[in-house]
Scaffold this active site. Structure first.
Site, short mmCIF file in Angstrom:
data_model
loop_
_atom_site.label_atom_id
_atom_site.label_comp_id
_atom_site.label_asym_id
_atom_site.label_seq_id
_atom_site.Cartn_x
_atom_site.Cartn_y
_atom_site.Cartn_z
CE LYS A 1 -3.93 -65.12 33.76
NZ LYS A 1 -2.75 -64.47 34.34
CG ASP A 2 -6.58 -68.71 30.11
OD1 ASP A 2 -5.63 -67.88 30.10
OD2 ASP A 2 -6.52 -69.79 30.71
NE ARG B 1 -1.76 -58.23 32.60
CZ ARG B 1 -1.29 -58.39 33.83
NH1 ARG B 1 -1.12 -57.36 34.63
NH2 ARG B 1 -0.98 -59.60 34.28
NE ARG B 2 1.51 -61.12 35.25
CZ ARG B 2 1.08 -62.36 35.07
NH1 ARG B 2 1.77 -63.21 34.32
NH2 ARG B 2 -0.03 -62.77 35.66
NE ARG C 1 5.04 -70.59 27.01
CZ ARG C 1 4.56 -71.32 26.04
NH1 ARG C 1 5.04 -71.22 24.83
NH2 ARG C 1 3.58 -72.16 26.26
NE ARG D 1 4.14 -69.24 34.08
CZ ARG D 1 3.05 -68.52 34.29
NH1 ARG D 1 3.12 -67.20 34.32
NH2 ARG D 1 1.89 -69.10 34.50
CB CYS E 1 -3.49 -61.02 24.93
SG CYS E 1 -2.36 -62.29 24.39
#
Length: 304
Positions: free
Chosen positions: A81-82, A129-130, A147, A153, A240
């Site tokens: 996903k990166d 997105r979230r 962050r 997190r 993104c």
């Protein structure tokens, strides 16, 4: 004498866990392989102050790719996903090993599912997105930026500043902290990011020996799904900043793709689910992007 193979990894605990996962698979496939892990740092890791939003997809990837092109390392392990939708010239993805759980999860002080969080609960995420999908599902929640790496997190989620956070299941599970997940978000309520939960193993395109060696750990259902998702991303324009996502999984021998695009504030969302022939994942990903844009999602992209 067997060739010494150098694998580059970011030095974070999650990157090392991902790299070790690939090393284990490579040694299963080739027991005599001589592997050395070299830790590298990247601009994304060093740039802790910048919000994730301003860091484009690929921030964590570029310097490791340079080390690969320079010949300093032979193999790079990335979170799929990166990775930007397009692979740089001279490099190739030799394998997508079997995917970890692709879903997003909640970690919160009540160990509650999304539907049972109290109104006004403060959830941390810096992902557009979230954020958009959470606002669609629960407009009464407060979504705050957060962050840091997964460990950071998760501890901040339980601090006084938040009531919880939304993260990828895969990172938490790979760090051995799966028991701390409060609940899983279904791919219907929160479509996961392109490639979420999957690893991409990259080599030099000219290195036929490594292409073949690493190719042995490719997991066909995973690579089919992730290639479809990445084709979707490329068709949608690749970055993104727009809240967009696609998630592919096998349903029998067909590929079932869920795709969405939303306004960042969650005021509008377009979601579709379609079945495709699994033989051509690239065409499937492009087709689901086109179908999504046909629903009216194109206006969202134009207004951003």
């Amino acid at each position: 004498n067997a060739r010494r193979v150098v694998i580059g990894s970011r030095s974070s605990s999650l990157s090392l866990a991902q790299t070790n996962e690939v090393v284990r698979l490579l040694l299963q496939a080739h027991p005599s392989l001589n592997i050395e892990i070299v830790p590298l740092s990247t601009r994304g890791d060093r740039n802790k102050a910048a919000p994730l939003l301003s860091m484009e997809r690929g921030m964590f990837v570029k310097e490791i790719e340079l080390a690969l092109l320079n010949g300093d390392i032979d193999i790079a392990v990335h979170s799929a996903k990166d990775m930007p939708a397009a692979t740089p010239p001279g490099l190739a993805i030799a394998a997508f090993p079997e995917r970890e759980d692709a879903r997003d999860v909640l970690v919160n002080r009540w160990s509650a599912p999304l539907s049972e969080l109290p109104s006004g609960a403060r959830l941390g995420t810096s992902s557009p997105r979230r954020t958009a999908q959470l606002k669609v599902a629960r407009p009464d929640l407060e979504i705050l930026p957060i962050r840091g790496n997964v460990d950071t997190r998760m501890s901040r989620a339980m601090s006084d500043d938040y009531d919880g956070a939304v993260l990828a299941a895969a990172g938490i599970i790979r760090l051995g902290r799966g028991a701390e997940i409060s609940s899983y978000l279904s791919p219907e309520e929160c479509v996961p990011d392109v490639g979420q939960g999957a690893l991409a193993v990259q080599v030099r395109e000219s290195d036929s020996e490594m292409l073949e060696c690493v190719g042995a750990i490719d997991h066909l259902p995973t690579s089919t799904a992730v290639r479809a998702e990445r084709a979707f991303l490329e068709t949608m324009g690749g970055g993104c900043t727009v809240p967009t996502a696609a998630y592919a999984e096998f349903q029998g021998d067909k590929l079932r793709i869920t795709a969405m695009v939303a306004k960042p504030d969650g005021s509008e969302i377009y979601r579709i689910v379609k079945l495709y022939d699994s033989g051509n994942p690239i065409a499937a990903g492009e087709s689901v992007a086109a179908a999504l844009l046909d629903t009216g999602a194109a206006q969202i992209l134009e207004t951003l």
